[in-house]
Design a protein around this motif. Sequence first.
Motif, mmCIF file in Angstrom:
data_model
loop_
_atom_site.group_PDB
_atom_site.id
_atom_site.type_symbol
_atom_site.label_atom_id
_atom_site.label_comp_id
_atom_site.label_asym_id
_atom_site.label_seq_id
_atom_site.Cartn_x
_atom_site.Cartn_y
_atom_site.Cartn_z
ATOM 1 N N ASN A 14 33.078 39.288 43.047
ATOM 2 C CA ASN A 14 33.921 38.650 44.054
ATOM 3 C C ASN A 14 33.215 37.485 44.716
ATOM 4 O OD1 ASN A 14 36.382 39.959 43.920
ATOM 5 N ND2 ASN A 14 35.754 41.617 45.271
ATOM 6 N N LEU A 15 31.940 37.689 45.056
ATOM 7 C CA LEU A 15 31.184 36.627 45.732
ATOM 8 C C LEU A 15 31.091 35.375 44.866
ATOM 9 C CD1 LEU A 15 28.298 38.764 47.287
ATOM 10 C CD2 LEU A 15 30.208 37.717 48.509
ATOM 11 N N TYR A 16 30.817 35.568 43.579
ATOM 12 C CA TYR A 16 30.704 34.416 42.683
ATOM 13 C C TYR A 16 32.049 33.712 42.517
ATOM 14 C CZ TYR A 16 25.942 35.629 41.363
ATOM 15 O OH TYR A 16 24.604 35.873 41.391
ATOM 16 N N LYS A 17 33.140 34.497 42.455
ATOM 17 C CA LYS A 17 34.467 33.892 42.338
ATOM 18 C C LYS A 17 34.785 33.047 43.574
ATOM 19 C CE LYS A 17 36.642 37.484 39.491
ATOM 20 N NZ LYS A 17 37.588 38.611 39.527
ATOM 21 N N TRP A 18 34.500 33.613 44.750
ATOM 22 C CA TRP A 18 34.790 32.891 45.992
ATOM 23 C C TRP A 18 33.949 31.630 46.099
ATOM 24 C CZ3 TRP A 18 34.429 37.824 49.556
ATOM 25 C CH2 TRP A 18 35.489 38.680 49.234
ATOM 26 N N LYS A 23 40.621 31.876 45.404
ATOM 27 C CA LYS A 23 41.175 32.405 46.660
ATOM 28 C C LYS A 23 41.020 33.927 46.684
ATOM 29 C CE LYS A 23 45.330 32.277 49.510
ATOM 30 N NZ LYS A 23 46.714 31.829 49.612
ATOM 31 N N PRO A 24 40.451 34.479 47.783
ATOM 32 C CA PRO A 24 40.268 35.934 47.865
ATOM 33 C C PRO A 24 41.608 36.670 47.875
ATOM 34 C CG PRO A 24 39.016 34.793 49.568
ATOM 35 C CD PRO A 24 39.911 33.783 48.952
ATOM 36 N N ASP A 26 41.630 39.952 48.701
ATOM 37 C CA ASP A 26 41.462 40.933 49.766
ATOM 38 C C ASP A 26 40.921 40.230 51.008
ATOM 39 O OD1 ASP A 26 40.673 42.991 51.492
ATOM 40 O OD2 ASP A 26 40.219 44.332 49.827
ATOM 41 N N VAL A 27 41.797 39.980 51.973
ATOM 42 C CA VAL A 27 41.417 39.226 53.172
ATOM 43 C C VAL A 27 40.394 39.992 54.002
ATOM 44 C CG1 VAL A 27 42.285 38.193 55.305
ATOM 45 C CG2 VAL A 27 43.628 38.030 53.221
ATOM 46 N N GLU A 28 40.508 41.329 54.024
ATOM 47 C CA GLU A 28 39.574 42.130 54.811
ATOM 48 C C GLU A 28 38.147 41.974 54.295
ATOM 49 O OE1 GLU A 28 40.631 46.192 55.394
ATOM 50 O OE2 GLU A 28 42.663 45.720 56.054
ATOM 51 N N LEU A 29 37.997 41.976 52.976
ATOM 52 C CA LEU A 29 36.664 41.776 52.388
ATOM 53 C C LEU A 29 36.131 40.394 52.726
ATOM 54 C CD1 LEU A 29 36.645 43.358 48.814
ATOM 55 C CD2 LEU A 29 35.423 44.109 50.837
ATOM 56 N N TYR A 30 37.004 39.408 52.655
ATOM 57 C CA TYR A 30 36.590 38.034 52.961
ATOM 58 C C TYR A 30 36.171 37.914 54.426
ATOM 59 C CZ TYR A 30 36.497 32.954 52.704
ATOM 60 O OH TYR A 30 36.095 31.644 52.724
ATOM 61 N N ASN A 31 36.903 38.570 55.322
ATOM 62 C CA ASN A 31 36.533 38.569 56.743
ATOM 63 C C ASN A 31 35.202 39.278 56.954
ATOM 64 O OD1 ASN A 31 38.798 37.139 57.524
ATOM 65 N ND2 ASN A 31 40.012 38.971 57.951
ATOM 66 N N LYS A 32 34.968 40.315 56.155
ATOM 67 C CA LYS A 32 33.692 41.028 56.238
ATOM 68 C C LYS A 32 32.538 40.100 55.867
ATOM 69 C CE LYS A 32 31.674 45.436 54.789
ATOM 70 N NZ LYS A 32 31.855 46.624 53.934
ATOM 71 N N LEU A 33 32.757 39.291 54.844
ATOM 72 C CA LEU A 33 31.744 38.312 54.447
ATOM 73 C C LEU A 33 31.525 37.294 55.558
ATOM 74 C CD1 LEU A 33 29.878 36.939 52.363
ATOM 75 C CD2 LEU A 33 31.900 35.737 51.513
ATOM 76 N N ASN A 34 32.607 36.793 56.153
ATOM 77 C CA ASN A 34 32.484 35.823 57.246
ATOM 78 C C ASN A 34 31.699 36.404 58.413
ATOM 79 O OD1 ASN A 34 33.684 33.487 56.267
ATOM 80 N ND2 ASN A 34 35.731 34.194 56.743
ATOM 81 N N ASP A 35 31.967 37.667 58.759
ATOM 82 C CA ASP A 35 31.246 38.323 59.856
ATOM 83 C C ASP A 35 29.759 38.418 59.541
ATOM 84 O OD1 ASP A 35 33.594 38.626 61.240
ATOM 85 O OD2 ASP A 35 33.897 40.725 60.656
ATOM 86 N N TYR A 36 29.447 38.784 58.287
ATOM 87 C CA TYR A 36 28.047 38.901 57.873
ATOM 88 C C TYR A 36 27.335 37.552 57.961
ATOM 89 C CZ TYR A 36 24.014 39.295 54.793
ATOM 90 O OH TYR A 36 22.740 39.233 54.273
ATOM 91 N N LEU A 37 27.996 36.505 57.462
ATOM 92 C CA LEU A 37 27.377 35.173 57.486
ATOM 93 C C LEU A 37 27.215 34.665 58.918
ATOM 94 C CD1 LEU A 37 29.186 33.513 54.444
ATOM 95 C CD2 LEU A 37 26.875 34.434 54.541
ATOM 96 N N ASP A 38 28.168 34.987 59.788
ATOM 97 C CA ASP A 38 28.032 34.615 61.202
ATOM 98 C C ASP A 38 26.819 35.291 61.826
ATOM 99 O OD1 ASP A 38 30.217 32.969 61.159
ATOM 100 O OD2 ASP A 38 31.608 34.435 62.018
#
Length: 204
Positions: A14-18, A23-24, A26-38
């Motif tokens: 998923n990370l490599y695709k994004w 386009k993700p 699963d929005v929840e997974l994408y938000n999880k990534l955004n939270d981690y990067l923040d």
Amino acid sequence: MPAIAAATGISKENLYKWEKGTKPSDVELYNKLNDYLDKMERGFNHIMEDAKLNGSKKSNPNPRSLLTGIFIAEDEEALALTDELGVPGNIITLNDKPVLIARRNDSSIIGSVDGLIQVNGDSIDPRYTSGAWIAVKKLRFTKILNGGFYYYVIDKNLQGILGKVRPSVENNSITLFADNEHNEITRNMDDILAIFSIEAVITK
């Protein structure tokens, strides 16, 4: 990518695709990534603020060193260095031994790394522009590399090269390249002093 996947539970696929612009689904997974990067960015900013703060405390006779020296060609303990010795990402010689200057990592978010260095000059991959920070970890076994992953390689000319790695057509060599594959650099393994895995990237 492996470090982010391990920390977030998001698959590397998923990370490599994004990363490539897919386009993700699963929005929840994408938000999880955004939270981690923040969180990672906040941790990095905290390190930088500490650096500024400690740098301004000239009256402290024993300030905790913010820089560390990673021996390139030897497996020795890292050294605590003073700011006067250089900039993270530069390579100096101490006691006739090449040492990579890095900023000490105090962020638990980034994880266990040898240090943070700045990308100096132009890397072969346009995403890693000058001024970006990378968290690096020195590999003990340099012949065990994952093709298509990013590494920071230091050769006998004490030149640092950042790029994706793949086996070269020449025996006992590796090629570093970017996604566009316009820029490629090949090095014989005998001419390489050290290889570092890239555990995290912080761009401006």
